[in-house]
Design a protein around this motif. Structure first.
Motif, PDB file in Angstrom:
ATOM      1  N   THR A 258       8.847  -1.944  -8.167  1.00 16.46           N
ATOM      2  CA  THR A 258       7.560  -1.166  -7.802  1.00 16.46           C
ATOM      3  C   THR A 258       6.882  -1.102  -9.260  1.00 16.46           C
ATOM      4  OG1 THR A 258       8.724   0.682  -8.750  1.00 16.46           O
ATOM      5  CG2 THR A 258       8.634   0.328  -6.342  1.00 16.46           C
ATOM      6  N   LYS A 285       1.241   0.788  -2.734  1.00 14.02           N
ATOM      7  CA  LYS A 285       1.030   1.825  -3.566  1.00 14.02           C
ATOM      8  C   LYS A 285       2.234   2.440  -3.430  1.00 14.02           C
ATOM      9  CE  LYS A 285      -1.871   5.954  -3.947  1.00 14.02           C
ATOM     10  NZ  LYS A 285      -2.907   6.443  -3.307  1.00 14.02           N
ATOM     11  N   TRP A 286       2.738   3.191  -4.504  1.00 17.47           N
ATOM     12  CA  TRP A 286       4.034   4.060  -4.443  1.00 17.47           C
ATOM     13  C   TRP A 286       4.049   5.316  -3.463  1.00 17.47           C
ATOM     14  CZ3 TRP A 286       9.043   4.061  -4.925  1.00 17.47           C
ATOM     15  CH2 TRP A 286       9.585   5.251  -5.087  1.00 17.47           C
ATOM     16  N   ALA A 291       9.248   4.086   0.498  1.00 18.78           N
ATOM     17  CA  ALA A 291      10.283   3.355  -0.367  1.00 18.78           C
ATOM     18  C   ALA A 291      11.531   3.329   0.553  1.00 18.78           C
ATOM     19  CB  ALA A 291      10.415   3.715  -1.676  1.00 18.78           C
ATOM     20  N   TYR A 303      16.730  -1.474  -6.670  1.00 17.08           N
ATOM     21  CA  TYR A 303      15.484  -0.696  -6.978  1.00 17.08           C
ATOM     22  C   TYR A 303      15.094  -1.067  -8.498  1.00 17.08           C
ATOM     23  CZ  TYR A 303      11.898   2.867  -8.000  1.00 17.08           C
ATOM     24  OH  TYR A 303      10.859   3.360  -8.209  1.00 17.08           O
ATOM     25  N   GLY A 305      12.058   0.428 -11.357  1.00 17.46           N
ATOM     26  CA  GLY A 305      10.480   1.185 -11.423  1.00 17.46           C
ATOM     27  C   GLY A 305      10.785   2.051 -12.453  1.00 17.46           C
ATOM     28  N   THR A 309       9.163   7.392 -10.898  1.00 14.21           N
ATOM     29  CA  THR A 309       9.452   6.941  -9.397  1.00 14.21           C
ATOM     30  C   THR A 309      10.981   7.011  -9.026  1.00 14.21           C
ATOM     31  OG1 THR A 309       9.371   4.674 -10.060  1.00 14.21           O
ATOM     32  CG2 THR A 309       7.110   5.811  -9.259  1.00 14.21           C
TER      33      THR A 309
END
Length: 562
Positions: A258, A285-286, A291, A303, A305, A309
């Motif tokens: 992300t 877009k987060w 997710a 993952y 980021g 987030t």
């Protein structure tokens, strides 16, 4: 050379096995005396050419289109040939990339590398004026932008006479730009253009985040970026050995990355995925709920980021769990020490440290060591040297606080056409002054604050990161930033801006938060002012709080309360 920890049985053993002569991460002295990997690619063109061998494995999974490695390599080669045969570009010409995390961002970036161009990823959040500043600075010969960004570079392109390609554009092509969707189909048999790319050639210009002033373009050579591509592979191999596994065995990673692709934290992530033949799952877009849906749909195992987030993902997963996820990696901004404790068993948390000038992560903490020392950013790669320096540059003894200096293969060679800034940041023998205050204990590096953000209260040093960590430990605190405000007697005093979680207890306020900090830290570190606000704190694209945007408002609010 890098620090290691003699007090643990696993890390030195794993380190020695991986860096011994003939081992995958053996190190030799480069021409300038700095450590470089003895094996592995020497250019990004070499790095990406190997990925063709992953064939029909999925590589890029976007919201509307996916690419296998074979498809990706074919279209990247076709675009690279167009750069040389149609646009007349030559090695060393700059190619600006400005778009969201579309799969085509990767196509544009690697096409530039296959053509020997210098890729210049620009911050997709910038305004037209911010884009114009960077474009004037780097003077590209081609613009590779998405439909959302083309309007912000249109006027500059027309005035400068620079052509471009628009990805995901709407309607007719802009004057001077051609639509990527209209280009001829790729012929996978043709391969990349025949150009000479050398290790000493420039590969990227990546602009600093500009949190303290105008962004500067950090220039990295192919050898530096090749080292950056090896660094996450080294830390992954150490982590595997510490878990009792054989590095490189098991299924390829499926990563929900992300980070915005224009930031070096993303480079660390996608280099690691590509080296293993893994899959990058992308988000437009987060959104934490989205997710979790993507993790379930694609069997995501990794993952990557910013800490903000990651914390939101953990919040969203409280009832459902993290599904197939086995690794949760953060970077781009300081991770609160409590983050690793929130990771459930079976999910390995990773934290690291890197900068634009280091081409991504050069320190990493993971596994049980990260859980035992959550305030650390870990140990360096074998091609990264660490020094904690006094103001005169002398190395400080273990445990003392000083400026973190770094030297190694992945460091950039300086700032684009800015010799003064380069001389201020780099020593003649290649050490980079990071501007971060740090300590080293038994090989583990802990960053305690930014040099310029440290608050000096009545002669006592207050490290903002330490106070922020104490505030984050309060169960009702969702976010916090600490900074100094002027004081007529003390010089400065400590102020904190805090955002509370939804559903925080009614009694949670400034007094309780100050008392909470006082139970953990010395009295002089307790914020004299705690300002609770409803909205999110201002952050840049990688999650760093923009304290310069907070400072004026905080000072005004503090003045009213005195």
């Amino acid at each position: 050379m890098p620090h290691t920890d003699p007090s643990t049985s696993t890390y030195p053993s794993a380190y020695d096995r991986l860096t011994a002569p003939g081992a995958p991460f053996a190190v030799v002295a480069g021409e300038d005396g700095r450590a470089v990997y003895a094996q592995g690619p020497r250019t990004l063109r070499e790095f990406v050419e190997v990925t063709w061998g992953y064939g029909e494995r999925p590589f890029l999974v976007g919201e509307h289109r996916a690419y296998t490695y074979r498809e990706f390599f074919a279209v990247a080669c076709a675009l690279a040939r167009r750069f040389t045969e149609v646009y007349g570009l030559r090695p060393g010409d700059r190619a600006v990339i400005a778009m969201r995390n579309h799969p085509e961002w990767q196509i544009a970036f690697w096409a530039a590398q296959l053509a020997g161009l210098v890729a210049v990823p620009l911050n997709a959040w910038w305004t037209e004026d911010e884009f114009a500043y960077a474009l004037d600075d780097c003077r590209p010969r081609v613009l590779l932008v998405d439909g959302e960004r083309v309007g912000r570079v249109r006027d500059w392109a027309r005035k400068a006479g620079v052509p471009g390609v628009v990805f995901h554009g709407d309607g007719e092509a802009e004057e001077g730009f051609e639509r990527y969707e209209d280009l001829p189909a790729a012929d996978p048999a043709l391969g990349p253009p025949d150009v000479d790319v050398r290790p000493e050639d420039d590969a990227t210009i990546i602009y600093t985040s500009g949190t303290t002033g105008r962004p500067k373009g950090a220039v990295a050579t192919h050898l530096a970026q090749a080292g950056a591509a090896m660094n996450p592979r080294f830390h992954a191999a150490v982590a595997a050995l510490e878990r009792g596994e054989i590095p490189g065995q098991g299924p390829a990673p499926v990563s929900l990355t992300t980070f915005p692709f224009f930031h070096v934290a993303a480079f660390t992530s996608f280099y690691a995925v590509m080296a293993a033949g893994g899959t990058l799952v992308l988000m437009r877009k987060w959104d934490a709920a989205k997710a979790l849906e993507l993790i379930d749909r694609h069997g995501v195992t990794h993952y990557a980021g910013v800490p903000t987030t990651a914390l939101q993902l953990l919040d969203a997963a409280q009832d459902t769990g993290l599904g197939t996820l086995t690794h949760l990696s953060t970077g781009g901004a300081a991770a609160p020490p409590g983050l690793v404790a929130r990771c459930p068993q079976g999910v390995e948390a990773r934290n690291g440290y890197g900068l634009t000038e280091t081409s991504g992560g050069v320190l990493a903490a993971f596994g049980e060591a990260y859980r035992a020392f959550p305030g650390s950013v870990g140990r360096p790669t074998p091609v990264t040297e660490v020094r904690v320096a006094a103001p005169d540059g002398r190395a400080l003894p273990e445990g003392e606080v000083g400026e973190l200096w770094l030297r190694g293969q992945s460091l950039c060679r300086g700032y684009w056409e800015d010799p003064e800034a380069t001389a201020a940041a780099f020593t003649p023998d290649g050490w980079f002054r990071t501007g971060d205050l740090a300590t080293v204990r038994e090989g583990r590096v802990s960053v305690v604050d930014r040099l310029k953000d440290m608050v000096i209260r009545g002669g006592e040093n207050v490290y903002c990161v330490e106070v922020e960590a104490a505030l984050h430990d309060h169960p009702d605190v969702a976010d916090a930033a600490v900074l100094g405000v002027p004081h007529p007697v003390l010089g400065e005093e400590v102020a904190a801006v805090v955002r509370l979680r939804a559903g925080a207890r009614a009694g949670t306020g400034a007094d309780e938060l100050r008392a909470h900090v006082a139970r953990r830290l010395a009295a002089f570190k307790v914020p004299a002012h705690v300002l609770v606000q409803d909205g999110p704190l201002p952050r840049n694209a990688t999650g760093k709080v923009l304290k310069r945007e907070l400072r004026e408002d905080v000072q005004a609010r503090v003045t009213r309360t005195r």
